[in-house]
Design a protein around this motif. Structure first.
Motif, PDB file in Angstrom:
ATOM      1  N   PHE A  42       0.807  -1.219   0.000  1.00  8.79           N
ATOM      2  CA  PHE A  42       0.000   0.000   0.000  1.00  8.79           C
ATOM      3  C   PHE A  42       0.844   1.274   0.000  1.00  8.79           C
ATOM      4  O   PHE A  42       0.315   2.362   0.199  1.00  8.79           O
ATOM      5  CB  PHE A  42      -0.924   0.005   1.227  1.00  8.79           C
ATOM      6  N   ASP A  44       3.121   3.682  -2.258  1.00 11.97           N
ATOM      7  CA  ASP A  44       3.482   4.006  -3.628  1.00 11.97           C
ATOM      8  C   ASP A  44       3.763   5.510  -3.724  1.00 11.97           C
ATOM      9  O   ASP A  44       2.831   6.315  -3.619  1.00 11.97           O
ATOM     10  CB  ASP A  44       2.359   3.611  -4.583  1.00 11.97           C
ATOM     11  N   SER A  47       1.659   7.593  -6.207  1.00 14.09           N
ATOM     12  CA  SER A  47       0.265   7.763  -5.796  1.00 14.09           C
ATOM     13  C   SER A  47       0.144   8.834  -4.710  1.00 14.09           C
ATOM     14  O   SER A  47      -0.783   9.654  -4.724  1.00 14.09           O
ATOM     15  CB  SER A  47      -0.298   6.435  -5.277  1.00 14.09           C
ATOM     16  N   THR A 199      -1.402  -1.291  -8.071  1.00 14.47           N
ATOM     17  CA  THR A 199      -0.714  -0.007  -7.918  1.00 14.47           C
ATOM     18  C   THR A 199      -1.602   1.148  -8.369  1.00 14.47           C
ATOM     19  O   THR A 199      -1.643   2.204  -7.734  1.00 14.47           O
ATOM     20  CB  THR A 199       0.590  -0.007  -8.736  1.00 14.47           C
ATOM     21  N   ILE A 202      -4.268   2.107  -5.723  1.00 13.57           N
ATOM     22  CA  ILE A 202      -3.817   2.662  -4.445  1.00 13.57           C
ATOM     23  C   ILE A 202      -4.182   4.137  -4.332  1.00 13.57           C
ATOM     24  O   ILE A 202      -4.520   4.629  -3.252  1.00 13.57           O
ATOM     25  CB  ILE A 202      -2.293   2.454  -4.277  1.00 13.57           C
TER      26      ILE A 202
END
Length: 287
Positions: A42, A44, A47, A199, A202
């Motif tokens: 979780f 990234d 993000s 990904t 997220i």
């Protein structure tokens, strides 16, 4: 200290983290398994940059700098749970009513100078200066309306952040999906689609967390504080109007208690009885 906010925020974060690392399989030999390495799934950086960064800059673009500079003050307000106590204001107004009945309205000027609340001080000075009742009420109610409008603008800033965070989460998801599709190689199969899709999603998770665990509660608490302050100021307005009209202090207390819930009224009545008991005790000592 507003423990409800702290407990709620920490509790939401902890429960969310537990859900991320915990796997439950009913009927298995080991139904509950915990894998802390799942937390890495979780995280990234891209993000975080898209969701948090874009949300912050949209808020900066949408509101003036003076409102943005007041954000530390907003956190101080929501963490302070004892800023506005209607019972204290009622007790002070009853005391002022007693002084005014004995010594006249001019005797309240000294009490006005002792006030730390600018609104309360202004209200007392207006009746000391013997302005017309309608004019005093108009001035004070206009002050309350303008204050409430400023508070609503502050809460709207967090509403804005709460609305755009999920939107940028979706934008981040679209960016991830576009990059995933652009990078697909049909000749090697589609084995990376699962991880790439994870990904991409997220960013939606980050947007929802920001909206519902961070910005949403702040906006709600700011509005709650505004309601508390407006209530106290309405009590002040009615109190000073009654003092100017020369109402009985006991009747004034009963009238102002109607602004509060039944449980708060009982506390207010107990406070009034205690203050009367203290005065009788002091009088007995003097005798």
């Amino acid at each position: 200290m507003n423990l409800n906010y702290i407990i709620g925020l920490i509790g939401a974060i902890v429960v969310c983290l537990i859900g991320m690392v915990t796997s439950i399989k009913l009927g298995a030999a080991d139904p509950i398994s915990v894998n802390f390495e799942n937390l890495l799934n979780f995280l990234d950086p891209a993000s975080i940059l898209i969701t948090i960064g874009c949300t912050i800059f949209v808020v900066v673009a949408s509101f003036p700098s003076k409102m943005l500079k007041a954000m530390p003050k907003h956190f101080k307000i929501i963490l302070n749970n004892k800023m506005f106590n209607p019972v204290e204001y009622i007790d002070q107004l009853v005391e002022l009513a007693q002084i005014a009945r004995k010594n006249g309205l001019l005797s309240l000027e000294e009490k006005a100078n002792e006030q730390t609340d600018p609104f309360f001080k202004q209200a007392i000075m207006l009746i000391v200066d013997a302005y017309d009742q309608d004019k005093i009420r108009s001035i004070l109610e206009n002050d309350i309306e303008c204050m409430s409008a400023r508070h609503e603008d502050a809460a709207a800033m967090y509403d804005k952040a709460s609305s755009v965070a999920p939107a940028f989460g979706m934008i981040g998801t679209l960016v991830g999906l576009i990059n995933m599709l652009k990078g697909m190689d049909l000749s090697t199969g589609s084995s990376n689609i699962g991880s790439d899709m994870g990904t991409a999603l997220i960013t939606t998770l980050y947007g929802c967390i920001l909206a519902h665990m961070v910005f949403g509660p702040i906006a709600t608490l700011l509005r709650n504080r505004d309601e508390e302050e407006v209530l106290c100021k309405m009590i002040i307005v009615e109190g000073v109007m009654s003092i100017q009209a020369g109402e009985n202090p006991k009747f004034l207390r009963e009238r102002l208690l109607t602004y509060m819930a039944q449980k708060q009224r009982e506390l207010g009545e107990e406070g009034g009885q205690e203050s009367r008991g203290d005065k009788k005790a002091k009088k007995g000592k003097k005798e």
